[in-house]
Design a protein around this motif. Sequence first.
Motif, short mmCIF file in Angstrom:
data_model
loop_
_atom_site.label_atom_id
_atom_site.label_comp_id
_atom_site.label_asym_id
_atom_site.label_seq_id
_atom_site.Cartn_x
_atom_site.Cartn_y
_atom_site.Cartn_z
N MET A 1 -101.57 -23.13 -0.59
CA MET A 1 -101.50 -24.23 -1.53
C MET A 1 -102.90 -24.50 -2.07
SD MET A 1 -100.28 -28.17 -0.83
CE MET A 1 -98.70 -27.59 -0.29
N SER A 2 -102.98 -24.69 -3.35
CA SER A 2 -104.28 -24.94 -3.99
C SER A 2 -104.72 -26.39 -3.77
CB SER A 2 -104.18 -24.67 -5.49
OG SER A 2 -103.45 -25.70 -6.13
N THR A 3 -106.00 -26.62 -3.99
CA THR A 3 -106.53 -27.98 -3.90
C THR A 3 -105.83 -28.89 -4.90
OG1 THR A 3 -108.67 -27.13 -3.16
CG2 THR A 3 -108.64 -29.36 -4.07
N ARG A 4 -105.56 -28.38 -6.09
CA ARG A 4 -104.87 -29.18 -7.11
C ARG A 4 -103.49 -29.60 -6.62
NH1 ARG A 4 -104.95 -33.04 -9.44
NH2 ARG A 4 -107.10 -32.48 -9.61
N LEU A 53 -100.10 -29.97 9.50
CA LEU A 53 -101.36 -30.03 10.24
C LEU A 53 -101.25 -30.98 11.42
CD1 LEU A 53 -103.74 -30.52 7.18
CD2 LEU A 53 -103.25 -28.39 8.37
N THR A 54 -102.17 -30.85 12.33
CA THR A 54 -102.35 -31.83 13.39
C THR A 54 -103.67 -32.53 13.14
OG1 THR A 54 -101.11 -30.51 14.97
CG2 THR A 54 -102.58 -32.19 15.87
N ARG A 66 -110.44 -41.93 2.67
CA ARG A 66 -110.90 -42.95 1.73
C ARG A 66 -110.36 -42.78 0.32
NH1 ARG A 66 -114.56 -46.58 2.64
NH2 ARG A 66 -115.48 -45.62 4.46
N SER A 67 -110.08 -41.55 -0.08
CA SER A 67 -109.65 -41.28 -1.46
C SER A 67 -108.77 -40.04 -1.49
CB SER A 67 -110.87 -41.07 -2.36
OG SER A 67 -111.55 -39.87 -2.00
N ILE A 68 -108.17 -39.81 -2.63
CA ILE A 68 -107.39 -38.57 -2.82
C ILE A 68 -108.28 -37.36 -2.56
CG2 ILE A 68 -106.17 -37.16 -4.53
CD1 ILE A 68 -105.30 -39.88 -5.84
N ASN A 69 -109.49 -37.37 -3.12
CA ASN A 69 -110.41 -36.25 -2.92
C ASN A 69 -110.75 -36.06 -1.45
OD1 ASN A 69 -110.57 -35.57 -5.63
ND2 ASN A 69 -112.38 -36.80 -6.00
N ALA A 70 -110.99 -37.16 -0.73
CA ALA A 70 -111.35 -37.07 0.68
C ALA A 70 -110.20 -36.50 1.51
CB ALA A 70 -111.76 -38.44 1.21
N ILE A 71 -108.99 -36.96 1.25
CA ILE A 71 -107.83 -36.46 1.99
C ILE A 71 -107.61 -34.98 1.69
CG2 ILE A 71 -105.36 -36.72 2.39
CD1 ILE A 71 -105.76 -39.72 1.49
N ALA A 72 -107.71 -34.61 0.42
CA ALA A 72 -107.55 -33.20 0.04
C ALA A 72 -108.64 -32.35 0.69
CB ALA A 72 -107.57 -33.04 -1.48
N VAL A 75 -107.62 -31.83 4.30
CA VAL A 75 -106.53 -30.84 4.34
C VAL A 75 -107.11 -29.44 4.16
CG1 VAL A 75 -104.50 -29.97 3.12
CG2 VAL A 75 -104.71 -32.43 3.61
N GLY A 76 -107.98 -29.27 3.19
CA GLY A 76 -108.59 -27.96 2.95
C GLY A 76 -109.37 -27.45 4.14
N ARG A 77 -110.13 -28.33 4.77
CA ARG A 77 -110.91 -27.93 5.95
C ARG A 77 -109.99 -27.56 7.12
NH1 ARG A 77 -113.65 -32.34 4.18
NH2 ARG A 77 -112.94 -33.69 5.89
N LYS A 78 -108.93 -28.35 7.31
CA LYS A 78 -108.02 -28.10 8.42
C LYS A 78 -107.25 -26.78 8.21
CE LYS A 78 -107.06 -30.73 11.36
NZ LYS A 78 -107.58 -30.84 12.74
N VAL A 79 -106.85 -26.51 6.98
CA VAL A 79 -106.12 -25.29 6.67
C VAL A 79 -107.03 -24.07 6.86
CG1 VAL A 79 -105.05 -23.98 4.79
CG2 VAL A 79 -104.44 -26.36 5.16
N ALA A 80 -108.30 -24.21 6.48
CA ALA A 80 -109.24 -23.10 6.54
C ALA A 80 -109.76 -22.85 7.95
CB ALA A 80 -110.42 -23.36 5.60
#
Length: 85
Positions: A1-4, A53-54, A66-72, A75-80
């Motif tokens: 899944m992309s960041t977008r 994710l866990t 804190r924000s949409i960007n922060a949550i994304a 998610v990106g860090r956890k997936v990677a």
Amino acid sequence: MSTRESKDKIAGYLARFFPGHDLKEDEDIFSLGFVNSMFAMQLVTFVEHEFGLTIENEDLEIDNFRSINAIAGLVGRKVAAPAAG
């Protein structure tokens, strides 16, 4: 899944709770007064279920949610990240 795609899912989820507010990707939902402790836990649960994710104790920092960007970003860090084991 992309960041977008991640950002779109997160924004869609948050929009249900903040009708009438056009939440920007970098807006701090905590400083806007939109989040209480119950909603914070709902948000963690959403992220875990939506993205498979866990969220660990060390992830439970306000800056990660804190924000949409922060949550994304979380998610990106956890997936990677490689699975611990």
